[in-house]
Design a protein around this motif. Structure first.
Motif, short mmCIF file in Angstrom:
data_model
loop_
_atom_site.label_atom_id
_atom_site.label_comp_id
_atom_site.label_asym_id
_atom_site.label_seq_id
_atom_site.Cartn_x
_atom_site.Cartn_y
_atom_site.Cartn_z
N VAL A 180 84.88 -15.20 -4.06
CA VAL A 180 85.92 -14.28 -3.73
C VAL A 180 87.18 -15.04 -4.73
O VAL A 180 87.78 -14.17 -5.26
CB VAL A 180 86.20 -14.20 -2.51
CG1 VAL A 180 87.79 -13.52 -2.20
CG2 VAL A 180 85.35 -13.30 -1.75
N GLY A 229 86.97 -4.89 -8.36
CA GLY A 229 86.10 -5.58 -7.58
C GLY A 229 86.68 -6.32 -6.56
O GLY A 229 86.12 -6.29 -5.34
N TYR A 238 88.61 -6.18 -12.78
CA TYR A 238 88.59 -7.28 -11.81
C TYR A 238 89.30 -6.61 -10.55
O TYR A 238 88.78 -7.09 -9.59
CB TYR A 238 89.25 -8.38 -12.25
CG TYR A 238 88.56 -9.35 -13.32
CD1 TYR A 238 87.29 -9.94 -13.04
CD2 TYR A 238 89.10 -9.61 -14.37
CE1 TYR A 238 86.57 -10.56 -13.78
CE2 TYR A 238 88.38 -10.38 -15.30
CZ TYR A 238 87.20 -10.81 -15.08
OH TYR A 238 86.30 -11.41 -15.99
N VAL A 286 85.92 -6.21 -2.29
CA VAL A 286 85.73 -7.49 -1.60
C VAL A 286 86.79 -7.59 -0.41
O VAL A 286 86.15 -8.03 0.71
CB VAL A 286 85.99 -8.83 -2.59
CG1 VAL A 286 86.19 -9.90 -1.64
CG2 VAL A 286 84.84 -8.74 -3.43
N PRO A 290 81.68 -8.33 -6.96
CA PRO A 290 83.01 -8.50 -7.83
C PRO A 290 82.69 -8.33 -9.28
O PRO A 290 83.89 -7.99 -9.65
CB PRO A 290 82.69 -10.16 -7.73
CG PRO A 290 82.01 -10.36 -6.28
CD PRO A 290 81.07 -9.18 -6.46
N LEU A 325 86.97 -14.64 -8.55
CA LEU A 325 87.19 -13.29 -8.79
C LEU A 325 88.73 -12.90 -8.92
O LEU A 325 89.54 -12.49 -9.50
CB LEU A 325 86.73 -12.27 -7.81
CG LEU A 325 87.21 -10.68 -7.77
CD1 LEU A 325 86.84 -10.31 -9.24
CD2 LEU A 325 86.44 -10.00 -6.88
#
Length: 415
Positions: free
Chosen positions: A391, A368, A365, A372, A158, A394
């Motif tokens: 998660v 990331g 972000y 994910v 993340p 994030l």
């Protein structure tokens, strides 16, 4: 310091230490409810809250509908109810992170936390135990401060690019000469092959974003990073644990289904069972978090994942499908898949805005989030408490940063 900065940093810092991460998350959730009750009109005007709410419902509604004929109703109902703490924590983040200064402060603390994890991982790699004297539970992995839970590689995903954003902002491009090779190799020594796959998608996403922004990294940086990675990688593969993982992966070269299955940690068996489950439950699946309890009914004899659930005294299987699309289909059927596709569409809409605004932190972000949520990953369940917290934090940070005009850059020269 902004209270949101403190609580988000504490939630991430506490992640390796069991359920302690739940305390800052619970505080954020309660404050999020308070913000909704006292500042409803102000929050209603925030587009970031609207899109975060829509994104949350893409996962929550299919999960709730899946309870209608869930395999394990009690487990599914607890999951559906408990997901709201992540939503209200996200509301708090969006409500309180409302300035470029607060975003920059949080990025600094996230970077420091990640650097601490990475330093501890390399210490463990060198001497066999981390700075607290803990050895990794799995001899083929480096777990850093995560101890018996080999989540180090996953938890880097993340915020890796947030660390790079902060380091470049503080120390210039020269900082990346050291950080990029160290971070890349940290994924490899973690032993989390799924995290390495996520890293590949993150790198590709980063390259595309930099290309769109016409942001050209110095050739010296790219060449030196490749050389350092190559030299350090040559040293890393001399490690016995790393050689063991490589040897395990190379079994796929034998060409048979059994060899590929073993090399993939029996993912092929898992996914084949998932497909049978989907075929039999196409509309709303077996119920959110019901995968492991429905698994024995669809597994073949001798399945690697079959075991007895000690709490229930009944047969059980793998915890989840280890693939986000298959998880949506097995747990929530076509309804879950539709929710997932709408969520991806919302992310695509945000990406266009991030690229147009040259919002580099939001871009970090977003990368990331690619790591994910990318549909070709083999990952962890977003509905689990542990991974779910990472998660949803994030995602909330992504939407909060992507709507922040103060973070937009007018030109690449500001990069």
């Amino acid at each position: 310091m902004n209270i949101a900065v403190v609580l988000v940093a504490l939630a991430v810092f506490a992640q390796p230490f069991g359920v302690s991460f739940e305390l800052p998350t619970l505080i954020m959730a309660l404050l999020g409810i308070y913000d909704l009750a006292t500042n409803r009109e102000r929050l209603r005007q925030r587009s970031s809250l609207h899109i975060f709410s829509a994104f949350f419902l893409c996962f929550w509604l299919p999960a709730a509908i899946s309870l209608l004929d869930a395999t394990y109703l009690e487990k599914g109902a607890k999951t559906v109810i408990s997901m709201w703490r992540f939503y209200f924590a996200g509301v708090f983040v969006i409500s309180r992170l409302n300035s470029a200064e607060s975003h920059a402060q949080l990025a600094k603390w996230l970077a420091i936390i990640l650097l601490f994890w990475v330093a501890d991982a390399w210490f463990q790699f060198a001497v066999g135990v981390d700075i607290f004297g803990q050895a990794s539970a799995d001899p083929g992995r480096i777990s850093s401060v995560f101890g018996e839970d080999p989540m180090f590689g996953w938890m880097m995903i993340p915020f890796t690019t947030v660390l790079l954003w902060w380091a470049q902002r503080q120390f210039g491009l020269a900082a990346l000469y050291l950080l990029v090779p160290v971070l890349v190799l940290s994924y490899f020594i973690s032993g989390n092959r799924g995290a390495v796959v996520s890293l590949v998608w993150m790198v590709l996403a980063g390259v595309v974003m930099l290309h769109v922004w016409r942001f050209r990294l110095p050739k010296a940086l790219m060449v030196s990073s490749i050389l350092v990675c190559g030299l350090a990688g040559a040293l890393v593969v001399q490690n016995d644990a790393v050689q063991q993982r490589i040897g395990h992966s190379l079994k796929s070269t034998e060409g048979s289904f059994a060899a590929w299955d073993e090399a993939s940690s029996y993912r092929l068996t898992l996914w084949a069972t998932s497909l049978r489950m989907i075929q039999d439950n196409p509309i709303n699946g077996v119920g959110v978090r019901g995968f492991r309890y429905a698994y024995p009914s669809y597994a073949q004899q001798g399945d690697f994942f079959l075991h007895t659930d000690t709490k229930r005294g009944q047969p059980a299987g793998a915890f989840h499908a280890h693939q986000i699309v298959l998880e949506a289909l097995t747990d929530m059927g076509l309804i879950g898949l539709i929710g997932l596709l709408v969520a991806f569409a919302l992310l695509a809409e945000r990406l266009k805005a991030i690229l147009a605004a040259r919002n580099y932190l939001a871009g970090a972000y977003f990368i990331g989030a690619v790591g994910v949520l990318f549909p070709l990953n083999t990952g962890i369940s977003i509905y689990s408490s542990y991974w779910g917290q990472a998660v949803w934090l994030l995602v909330a940070l992504l939407f909060a940063a992507s709507f922040s005009q103060a973070l937009a850059k007018p030109s690449a020269a500001d990069g």
